[in-house]
Design an enzyme around this catalytic site. Structure first.
Site, PDB file in Angstrom:
ATOM      1  N   SER A  94       0.846  -1.198   0.000  1.00 54.77           N
ATOM      2  CA  SER A  94       0.000   0.000   0.000  1.00 54.77           C
ATOM      3  C   SER A  94       0.880   1.245   0.000  1.00 54.77           C
ATOM      4  CB  SER A  94      -0.909   0.007   1.228  1.00 54.77           C
ATOM      5  OG  SER A  94      -0.171   0.445   2.351  1.00 54.77           O
ATOM      6  N   LYS A  95       0.268   2.383  -0.277  1.00 57.66           N
ATOM      7  CA  LYS A  95       1.002   3.648  -0.370  1.00 57.66           C
ATOM      8  C   LYS A  95       1.790   3.898   0.921  1.00 57.66           C
ATOM      9  CE  LYS A  95       0.286   8.539  -1.132  1.00 57.66           C
ATOM     10  NZ  LYS A  95       0.354   9.241   0.122  1.00 57.66           N
ATOM     11  N   ARG A  96       1.174   3.558   2.037  1.00 55.44           N
ATOM     12  CA  ARG A  96       1.822   3.769   3.344  1.00 55.44           C
ATOM     13  C   ARG A  96       3.131   2.990   3.466  1.00 55.44           C
ATOM     14  NH1 ARG A  96      -3.224   3.393   5.266  1.00 55.44           N
ATOM     15  NH2 ARG A  96      -2.907   1.242   5.836  1.00 55.44           N
TER      16      ARG A  96
ATOM     17  N   GLY B   9       5.306   2.612   1.200  1.00 54.84           N
ATOM     18  CA  GLY B   9       6.342   3.440   0.576  1.00 54.84           C
ATOM     19  C   GLY B   9       6.885   4.431   1.598  1.00 54.84           C
TER      20      GLY B   9
END
Ligand code: GLU
Length: 379
Positions: free
Chosen positions: A265-267, A269
């Protein structure tokens, strides 16, 4: 029947496209280049509530940076233009009508309150995942359950309605996936998906199938999250009588967190200080790998390895080598683990392959910026 190979990358402009999207575009591109086909960029924006301005440009620029070139598409035109579904809006209705005429679709007038009441009723009866399907449809406000006169009256009255697919009961839906082999579903497990909405727009399901048909797409290569939609799409091809030109499907494995526990998920990253995006997008608070000093050739090399492997020990590939080595047979079914350290290693290796001159050219804009900044501070 041998048809010219035509693939499409069909993102929805709902935000910044991350690694997963670029990987889909890349695999489409590698296959097309390998076999000598055409690649199309189609924008699937039928869900206007999820539209994010700038997302389409972001996709185009990310692909451009990665060297993923298209032969037709929203930004370059082509024989099937327009390539943005909202601009093709008027052509879908006749296909929904065709399915109604053939008895494969029906009008449904149910209000949000009626749908909610149906869901609650079924949950009370012990059904944890209620669906509008071959059973429920008989008790709802639609042209299967209501009399012909009543349906005509409602349409005349201007009552809002959607058009739903009439999923048959207990039919086997089978298709061959280039990565997963034979995949089988039973139609009784599937709901009567909405094909056409009350706002005059088709849903993703109808627009996707109709456009793949009209654009003569031969291979649909997309993420695993679309696998549950595939049987509805296969059934739709059948209902239209288009089975002989139905594309082959390849559903790509999920990209997993570095620990392997769930979808990336983006988190994640942020957590690893490693952007999952190609380019900066200031307004959306997105930072990209390009601006962090990633080389596009390293980028596609490490993304290619998220699910695919060449079957040899070679890890460093040029674009041309990737094209030659790529095949669907060498894509795994199970999730591919994303490893930020390995990604950095790919970049290091590609930097090492560059000549001093090429590196100096790449560094120049950064140095110029720094000198400007220093000059501004001194003066
Ligand atoms: N529009 C879908 C997406 O946003 C694409 C699904 C497909 O390729 O069929 O990913």
């Amino acid at each position: 029947m041998d048809r010219p190979v035509r693939l499409r990358y069909a993102p929805s402009p709902t935000g910044a496209q991350h690694l997963g999207g670029i990987r889909t575009a890349l695999y489409n591109y590698l296959f097309v280049k390998k076999v000598g086909g055409k690649l199309i960029l189609r924008i699937e924006d039928t869900d206007q509530t999820r539209y994010v301005p700038g997302a389409e440009e972001y996709v185009i620029n990310s692909c451009k940076w990665a060297g993923i070139e298209f032969d037709e598409g929203v930004h370059i035109g082509g024989p099937h233009a327009p390539y943005r579904q909202s601009e093709r809006k008027d052509l879908y209705r006749k296909y929904a009508d065709e399915l109604i005429e053939k008895g494969h679709a029906y009008y449904a007038f149910d209000t949000p309150e009626e749908l909610e009441a149906m869901r609650n009723r079924m949950m009370e009866q012990g059904n944890p995942s209620p669906a509008y399907d071959h059973i429920t449809r008989q008790y709802m406000q639609n042209s299967v359950a209501l009399s012909k006169d009543e349906v005509e009256k409602r349409i005349q009255n201007g009552d809002p309605y959607v058009i739903r697919i009439k999923m048959p009961r207990n039919e086997e839906i089978k298709f061959h996936d280039l990565i997963r082999g034979w995949v089988t579903f039973n139609s009784s497990q599937l709901d009567d998906k909405v094909l056409f909405k009350s706002d005059g727009m088709p849903t993703y399901h109808l627009a996707n199938v109709v456009d793949d048909y009209l654009m003569e797409i031969t291979h649909v290569v997309r993420g695993e999250e679309w696998l549950p939609s595939a049987p509805t799409h296969v059934m739709t091809y059948k209902m239209f009588g288009w089975e002989n030109v139905m594309p082959s499907f390849a559903h790509l494995p999920l990209i997993l967190k570095p620990e392997g526990n769930g979808k990336l998920s983006k988190r994640d990253g942020d957590k690893y200080g490693f952007p999952l995006y190609s380019l900066d997008w200031k307004e959306q608070n997105i930072s990209g790998l390009k601006e962090k000093g990633f080389l596009p050739e390293a980028y596609i090399n490490f993304i290619a390895f998220l699910g695919w492997n060449p079957g040899t020990d070679q890890e460093i590939f040029s674009r041309e080598e990737l094209i030659q080595a790529f095949s669907f047979e060498r894509i795994g079914k199970s999730g591919a683990r994303f490893d930020p350290e390995k990604a950095k290693w790919f970049n290091q290796q590609h930097i090492k392959l560059k000549s001093g001159e090429a590196l100096a050219d790449l560094l120049q804009p950064y140095l110029e910026q720094k000198i400007l900044l220093l000059t501004a501070i001194i003066w």
